[in-house]
Every structure is written in C-alpha cells, then in structure tokens.
Design a protein around this motif. Structure first.
Motif, PDB file in Angstrom:
ATOM      1  N   UNK A 162      40.668  40.685  35.708  1.00 45.50           N
ATOM      2  CA  UNK A 162      40.548  40.366  37.127  1.00 45.50           C
ATOM      3  C   UNK A 162      41.833  39.784  37.703  1.00 45.50           C
ATOM      4  N   UNK A 163      42.440  38.816  37.019  1.00 51.87           N
ATOM      5  CA  UNK A 163      43.649  38.194  37.551  1.00 51.87           C
ATOM      6  C   UNK A 163      44.780  39.212  37.682  1.00 51.87           C
ATOM      7  N   UNK A 164      44.876  40.140  36.739  1.00 53.92           N
ATOM      8  CA  UNK A 164      45.885  41.204  36.828  1.00 53.92           C
ATOM      9  C   UNK A 164      45.602  42.119  38.013  1.00 53.92           C
ATOM     10  N   UNK A 165      44.346  42.464  38.215  1.00 54.60           N
ATOM     11  CA  UNK A 165      43.965  43.322  39.341  1.00 54.60           C
ATOM     12  C   UNK A 165      44.262  42.625  40.669  1.00 54.60           C
ATOM     13  N   UNK A 166      43.938  41.342  40.765  1.00 56.30           N
ATOM     14  CA  UNK A 166      44.229  40.593  41.986  1.00 56.30           C
ATOM     15  C   UNK A 166      45.729  40.478  42.221  1.00 56.30           C
ATOM     16  N   UNK A 167      46.483  40.282  41.160  1.00 56.54           N
ATOM     17  CA  UNK A 167      47.935  40.189  41.273  1.00 56.54           C
ATOM     18  C   UNK A 167      48.522  41.518  41.765  1.00 56.54           C
ATOM     19  N   UNK A 168      48.050  42.624  41.211  1.00 57.12           N
ATOM     20  CA  UNK A 168      48.502  43.940  41.660  1.00 57.12           C
ATOM     21  C   UNK A 168      48.159  44.134  43.132  1.00 57.12           C
ATOM     22  N   UNK A 169      46.943  43.771  43.506  1.00 52.44           N
ATOM     23  CA  UNK A 169      46.537  43.910  44.906  1.00 52.44           C
ATOM     24  C   UNK A 169      47.458  43.094  45.818  1.00 52.44           C
TER      25      UNK A 169
ATOM     26  N   UNK B  18      38.641  49.188  44.932  1.00 50.08           N
ATOM     27  CA  UNK B  18      37.304  48.820  44.470  1.00 50.08           C
ATOM     28  C   UNK B  18      37.119  49.026  42.965  1.00 50.08           C
ATOM     29  N   UNK B  19      37.644  50.110  42.429  1.00 52.90           N
ATOM     30  CA  UNK B  19      37.493  50.369  40.990  1.00 52.90           C
ATOM     31  C   UNK B  19      38.190  49.317  40.135  1.00 52.90           C
ATOM     32  N   UNK B  20      39.307  48.776  40.637  1.00 52.94           N
ATOM     33  CA  UNK B  20      40.015  47.742  39.881  1.00 52.94           C
ATOM     34  C   UNK B  20      39.129  46.524  39.648  1.00 52.94           C
ATOM     35  N   UNK B  21      38.317  46.196  40.633  1.00 52.91           N
ATOM     36  CA  UNK B  21      37.483  44.997  40.571  1.00 52.91           C
ATOM     37  C   UNK B  21      36.103  45.267  39.963  1.00 52.91           C
ATOM     38  N   UNK B  22      35.751  46.520  39.832  1.00 52.39           N
ATOM     39  CA  UNK B  22      34.432  46.878  39.301  1.00 52.39           C
ATOM     40  C   UNK B  22      34.246  46.407  37.880  1.00 52.39           C
ATOM     41  N   UNK B  23      35.265  46.476  37.084  1.00 50.99           N
ATOM     42  CA  UNK B  23      35.169  46.084  35.675  1.00 50.99           C
ATOM     43  C   UNK B  23      34.714  44.634  35.533  1.00 50.99           C
ATOM     44  N   UNK B  24      35.280  43.728  36.349  1.00 48.95           N
ATOM     45  CA  UNK B  24      34.908  42.317  36.294  1.00 48.95           C
ATOM     46  C   UNK B  24      33.449  42.132  36.676  1.00 48.95           C
ATOM     47  N   UNK B  25      32.999  42.864  37.661  1.00 47.16           N
ATOM     48  CA  UNK B  25      31.629  42.714  38.138  1.00 47.16           C
ATOM     49  C   UNK B  25      30.627  43.246  37.133  1.00 47.16           C
TER      50      UNK B  25
END
Length: 167
Positions: free
Chosen positions: A30-37, A158-165
């Motif tokens: 998640x933190x990597x996905x948020x950082x990329x975003x 959305x797909x980047x964050x789906x894994x965390x959810x």
C-alpha cells in the motif's frame, strides 16, 4: 470528456494517465502504491505537501499512511483532515478548497502552511477507501482541470489499491 485544447495543453498529464494505465497491474504494498500515486500526481500538478489516508479494516476508519513534504501532523490537524476526508467520501469526487472557503478547512490549511487544498478520493471496487490531500502554497494552486486529471488518475489507480483491500 477532455477537449482538444485540453489534450494539447496538458499533454504531460495525458502521458501520466497513459503510464498509470500500464503500471496499474503492478503488485505493490500500500505505501508503495500511495507513493507512486503521489509521484504521478506531482507530474500532473505541482504541490507543496500531501497527506494520503487509506481505510484501516481493524479500526474501521481512514488512517494516515503517507506524508509528502510535510512534518507528521499533530492530532488536531488530523482531526481537521478527517472532516475534509469525509467531504471527499460523500462527494465521491475531487474537492477544491481555497483559503477562506470554510473555517475548519482554513485551520487545516494554516496548520500545514498552505493556501489551497485539492482532495482526491481513492477508489477500490467503486468505493472510496482512501483520500489524497494535496496542499498548495499559493492561493488557487489548483484548477478544475487539475482536479479532473487527478480524478482520472484515481480511477486508473484502483487496481493498485485493490490488493490492500483484499488482504
């Protein structure tokens, strides 16, 4: 829908959207996905600071997960951020907040040394499960067009964050 003039004048932002469409399948924490975003958001529109919140299943609330160019906010600042997060969750779209628009938002802006705020909801399975708050040092740092591009980036992410959810 974007006009031809917008596509021509904002080709960098369009390029960012195209890149995200290819990166969205990456399996990131998640933190990597948020950082990329946040990195890609900064290529669309410069910002002086940012806070990224994401849903915490155990606590059943949004929790601060990432800061950009800001010190860790104090509890009072986070409480004001929660109000702004609620607006994004209710609107399910970007929220532009200039200085002077709302007393509580003004206190948040003052706490982080900003003059404007752009709030972008982050989606998972068509639900708002995260919020990105971008702060601008100048009044009117963000435009409706910026908000539209970042909203599109959110949908593409959305797909980047789906894994965390799904965990």
């Amino acid at each position: 829908e974007l006009s031809r003039e917008t596509l021509d004048s904002r080709c960098q932002a369009v390029n960012v959207l195209l890149r995200m469409s290819t990166l969205a399948g990456l399996k990131l924490e998640l933190e990597q996905a948020l950082s990329l975003f946040c990195d890609l958001a900064g290529e669309i529109v410069p910002y002086s600071g940012g806070l990224a919140f994401f849903w915490e299943k155990e606590q059943k609330q949004l929790r601060l997960r990432l800061t950009r160019h800001l010190d860790m906010p104090v509890t009072e600042t986070l409480e004001r951020s929660n109000l702004v997060n609620d607006w994004a969750r209710v609107c399910q779209g970007p929220v532009l907040i200039p200085c002077g628009a709302h007393p509580e938002a003004d206190l948040l802006l003052a706490a982080v040394g900003a003059q404007s705020l752009l709030v972008i909801p982050l989606f998972v399975d068509s639900q708002v499960l995260g919020v990105l708050q971008l702060f601008g040092a100048a009044p009117n740092s963000f435009t409706e067009e910026d908000a539209q591009f970042l909203w599109m980036l959110s949908f593409l992410s959305e797909k980047l964050f789906q894994q965390e959810h799904s965990n």
